[in-house]
Scaffold this motif. Structure first.
Motif, PDB file in Angstrom:
ATOM      1  N   THR A  22       0.823  -1.195   0.000  1.00  0.00           N
ATOM      2  CA  THR A  22       0.000   0.000   0.000  1.00  0.00           C
ATOM      3  C   THR A  22       0.866   1.257   0.000  1.00  0.00           C
ATOM      4  O   THR A  22       2.091   1.173  -0.022  1.00  0.00           O
ATOM      5  N   ARG A  23       0.218   2.400  -0.003  1.00  0.00           N
ATOM      6  CA  ARG A  23       0.910   3.678   0.176  1.00  0.00           C
ATOM      7  C   ARG A  23       0.002   4.582   0.994  1.00  0.00           C
ATOM      8  O   ARG A  23      -1.186   4.311   1.145  1.00  0.00           O
ATOM      9  N   GLU A  24       0.565   5.647   1.519  1.00  0.00           N
ATOM     10  CA  GLU A  24      -0.220   6.602   2.291  1.00  0.00           C
ATOM     11  C   GLU A  24      -1.187   7.344   1.366  1.00  0.00           C
ATOM     12  O   GLU A  24      -0.904   7.523   0.184  1.00  0.00           O
ATOM     13  N   ASP A  25      -2.303   7.775   1.926  1.00  0.00           N
ATOM     14  CA  ASP A  25      -3.298   8.565   1.189  1.00  0.00           C
ATOM     15  C   ASP A  25      -3.794   7.859  -0.068  1.00  0.00           C
ATOM     16  O   ASP A  25      -3.949   8.470  -1.118  1.00  0.00           O
ATOM     17  N   CYS A  26      -4.047   6.581   0.034  1.00  0.00           N
ATOM     18  CA  CYS A  26      -4.540   5.787  -1.099  1.00  0.00           C
ATOM     19  C   CYS A  26      -5.946   5.304  -0.765  1.00  0.00           C
ATOM     20  O   CYS A  26      -6.129   4.452   0.105  1.00  0.00           O
ATOM     21  N   THR A  27      -6.920   5.849  -1.462  1.00  0.00           N
ATOM     22  CA  THR A  27      -8.316   5.503  -1.213  1.00  0.00           C
ATOM     23  C   THR A  27      -8.581   4.017  -1.419  1.00  0.00           C
ATOM     24  O   THR A  27      -9.247   3.374  -0.601  1.00  0.00           O
ATOM     25  N   PHE A  28      -8.066   3.455  -2.507  1.00  0.00           N
ATOM     26  CA  PHE A  28      -8.314   2.045  -2.779  1.00  0.00           C
ATOM     27  C   PHE A  28      -7.606   1.133  -1.772  1.00  0.00           C
ATOM     28  O   PHE A  28      -8.118   0.069  -1.435  1.00  0.00           O
ATOM     29  N   PRO A  73      13.354  -0.531   0.156  1.00  0.00           N
ATOM     30  CA  PRO A  73      13.613  -0.209  -1.247  1.00  0.00           C
ATOM     31  C   PRO A  73      13.400  -1.390  -2.197  1.00  0.00           C
ATOM     32  O   PRO A  73      13.083  -1.197  -3.364  1.00  0.00           O
ATOM     33  N   MET A  74      13.525  -2.606  -1.698  1.00  0.00           N
ATOM     34  CA  MET A  74      13.367  -3.767  -2.557  1.00  0.00           C
ATOM     35  C   MET A  74      11.912  -3.947  -2.999  1.00  0.00           C
ATOM     36  O   MET A  74      11.651  -4.452  -4.089  1.00  0.00           O
ATOM     37  N   ILE A  75      10.954  -3.523  -2.169  1.00  0.00           N
ATOM     38  CA  ILE A  75       9.540  -3.687  -2.530  1.00  0.00           C
ATOM     39  C   ILE A  75       9.242  -2.942  -3.823  1.00  0.00           C
ATOM     40  O   ILE A  75       8.655  -3.499  -4.755  1.00  0.00           O
ATOM     41  N   LYS A  76       9.663  -1.694  -3.902  1.00  0.00           N
ATOM     42  CA  LYS A  76       9.408  -0.903  -5.111  1.00  0.00           C
ATOM     43  C   LYS A  76      10.124  -1.523  -6.313  1.00  0.00           C
ATOM     44  O   LYS A  76       9.551  -1.614  -7.401  1.00  0.00           O
ATOM     45  N   LYS A  77      11.353  -1.974  -6.130  1.00  0.00           N
ATOM     46  CA  LYS A  77      12.096  -2.597  -7.225  1.00  0.00           C
ATOM     47  C   LYS A  77      11.403  -3.859  -7.716  1.00  0.00           C
ATOM     48  O   LYS A  77      11.315  -4.103  -8.922  1.00  0.00           O
ATOM     49  N   LEU A  78      10.914  -4.673  -6.789  1.00  0.00           N
ATOM     50  CA  LEU A  78      10.220  -5.903  -7.171  1.00  0.00           C
ATOM     51  C   LEU A  78       8.909  -5.594  -7.893  1.00  0.00           C
ATOM     52  O   LEU A  78       8.552  -6.278  -8.858  1.00  0.00           O
ATOM     53  N   MET A  79       8.206  -4.564  -7.439  1.00  0.00           N
ATOM     54  CA  MET A  79       6.969  -4.174  -8.109  1.00  0.00           C
ATOM     55  C   MET A  79       7.248  -3.753  -9.552  1.00  0.00           C
ATOM     56  O   MET A  79       6.552  -4.174 -10.475  1.00  0.00           O
ATOM     57  N   THR A  85       0.711   0.074  -9.614  1.00  0.00           N
ATOM     58  CA  THR A  85      -0.325   0.686  -8.792  1.00  0.00           C
ATOM     59  C   THR A  85      -0.434  -0.056  -7.468  1.00  0.00           C
ATOM     60  O   THR A  85       0.047  -1.182  -7.327  1.00  0.00           O
ATOM     61  N   VAL A  86      -1.063   0.583  -6.517  1.00  0.00           N
ATOM     62  CA  VAL A  86      -1.368  -0.048  -5.234  1.00  0.00           C
ATOM     63  C   VAL A  86      -2.846   0.136  -4.972  1.00  0.00           C
ATOM     64  O   VAL A  86      -3.441   1.061  -5.540  1.00  0.00           O
ATOM     65  N   PRO A  87      -3.448  -0.726  -4.209  1.00  0.00           N
ATOM     66  CA  PRO A  87      -2.833  -1.820  -3.479  1.00  0.00           C
ATOM     67  C   PRO A  87      -2.520  -3.011  -4.384  1.00  0.00           C
ATOM     68  O   PRO A  87      -3.105  -3.163  -5.445  1.00  0.00           O
ATOM     69  N   GLN A  88      -1.587  -3.805  -3.934  1.00  0.00           N
ATOM     70  CA  GLN A  88      -1.293  -5.106  -4.524  1.00  0.00           C
ATOM     71  C   GLN A  88      -1.531  -6.111  -3.411  1.00  0.00           C
ATOM     72  O   GLN A  88      -0.999  -5.961  -2.306  1.00  0.00           O
ATOM     73  N   ILE A  89      -2.358  -7.110  -3.682  1.00  0.00           N
ATOM     74  CA  ILE A  89      -2.860  -7.977  -2.619  1.00  0.00           C
ATOM     75  C   ILE A  89      -2.579  -9.448  -2.935  1.00  0.00           C
ATOM     76  O   ILE A  89      -2.788  -9.894  -4.056  1.00  0.00           O
ATOM     77  N   TRP A  90      -2.143 -10.179  -1.897  1.00  0.00           N
ATOM     78  CA  TRP A  90      -1.928 -11.623  -1.966  1.00  0.00           C
ATOM     79  C   TRP A  90      -2.708 -12.282  -0.842  1.00  0.00           C
ATOM     80  O   TRP A  90      -2.924 -11.685   0.208  1.00  0.00           O
ATOM     81  N   TYR A  91      -3.110 -13.514  -1.080  1.00  0.00           N
ATOM     82  CA  TYR A  91      -3.752 -14.309  -0.035  1.00  0.00           C
ATOM     83  C   TYR A  91      -3.099 -15.679  -0.012  1.00  0.00           C
ATOM     84  O   TYR A  91      -3.115 -16.400  -1.020  1.00  0.00           O
ATOM     85  N   GLY A 131      -4.379  -9.314  -6.818  1.00  0.00           N
ATOM     86  CA  GLY A 131      -4.403  -8.128  -7.675  1.00  0.00           C
ATOM     87  C   GLY A 131      -4.661  -6.888  -6.854  1.00  0.00           C
ATOM     88  O   GLY A 131      -4.209  -6.780  -5.719  1.00  0.00           O
ATOM     89  N   GLY A 132      -5.441  -5.959  -7.424  1.00  0.00           N
ATOM     90  CA  GLY A 132      -5.759  -4.708  -6.752  1.00  0.00           C
ATOM     91  C   GLY A 132      -7.090  -4.775  -6.023  1.00  0.00           C
ATOM     92  O   GLY A 132      -7.656  -5.852  -5.801  1.00  0.00           O
ATOM     93  N   TYR A 133      -7.620  -3.602  -5.681  1.00  0.00           N
ATOM     94  CA  TYR A 133      -8.858  -3.529  -4.919  1.00  0.00           C
ATOM     95  C   TYR A 133     -10.024  -4.192  -5.653  1.00  0.00           C
ATOM     96  O   TYR A 133     -10.761  -4.985  -5.071  1.00  0.00           O
TER      97      TYR A 133
END
Length: 76
Positions: free
Chosen positions: A6-12, A36-42, A49-55, A61-63
Motif C-alpha cells: 500500500t501507500r499513504e493517502d490511497c483511497t483504494f 527499497p526492494m519492494i518498489k524494485k520488485l513491483m 499501482t497499489v494496493p497489490q494484494i496476496w492471499y 491483484g488490486g482492490y
C-alpha cells in the motif's frame, strides 16, 4: 492471511483494508516505501499501482480484483 502493499493517502488501499476488516479477515499491510526492494520488485513484476494484494501466497491483484475474489469466495 492477506498481504497488502500500500501507500499513504490511497483511497483504494484504505477500502481494501476496510473490506477485509469488516469481514473479520486478518491482513498485513506494508507501505511500498518500507523497504527499497519492494518498489524494485513491483517495477520488475510490472506492478505500478497499489494496493497489490496476496492471499496465502496467491496473487489476487488490486482492490477491484479483491472485491471480485471475495464475491467468488462467498459463492462457494
Amino acid at each position: 492471511m492477506y498481504y497488502i502493499i500500500t501507500r499513504e493517502d490511497c483511497t483504494f488501499c484504505d477500502r481494501a483494508k476496510q473490506i477485509l476488516k469488516q469481514r473479520g479477515e486478518s491482513y498485513e499491510a506494508h507501505l511500498y516505501t518500507d523497504h527499497p526492494m519492494i518498489k524494485k520488485l513491483m517495477i520488475r513484476a510490472g506492478l505500478d499501482t497499489v494496493p497489490q494484494i496476496w492471499y496465502k501466497g496467491t496473487y489476487i491483484g488490486g482492490y477491484e480484483d479483491l472485491t471480485q475474489y471475495l464475491k467468488e469466495w462467498d459463492k462457494e
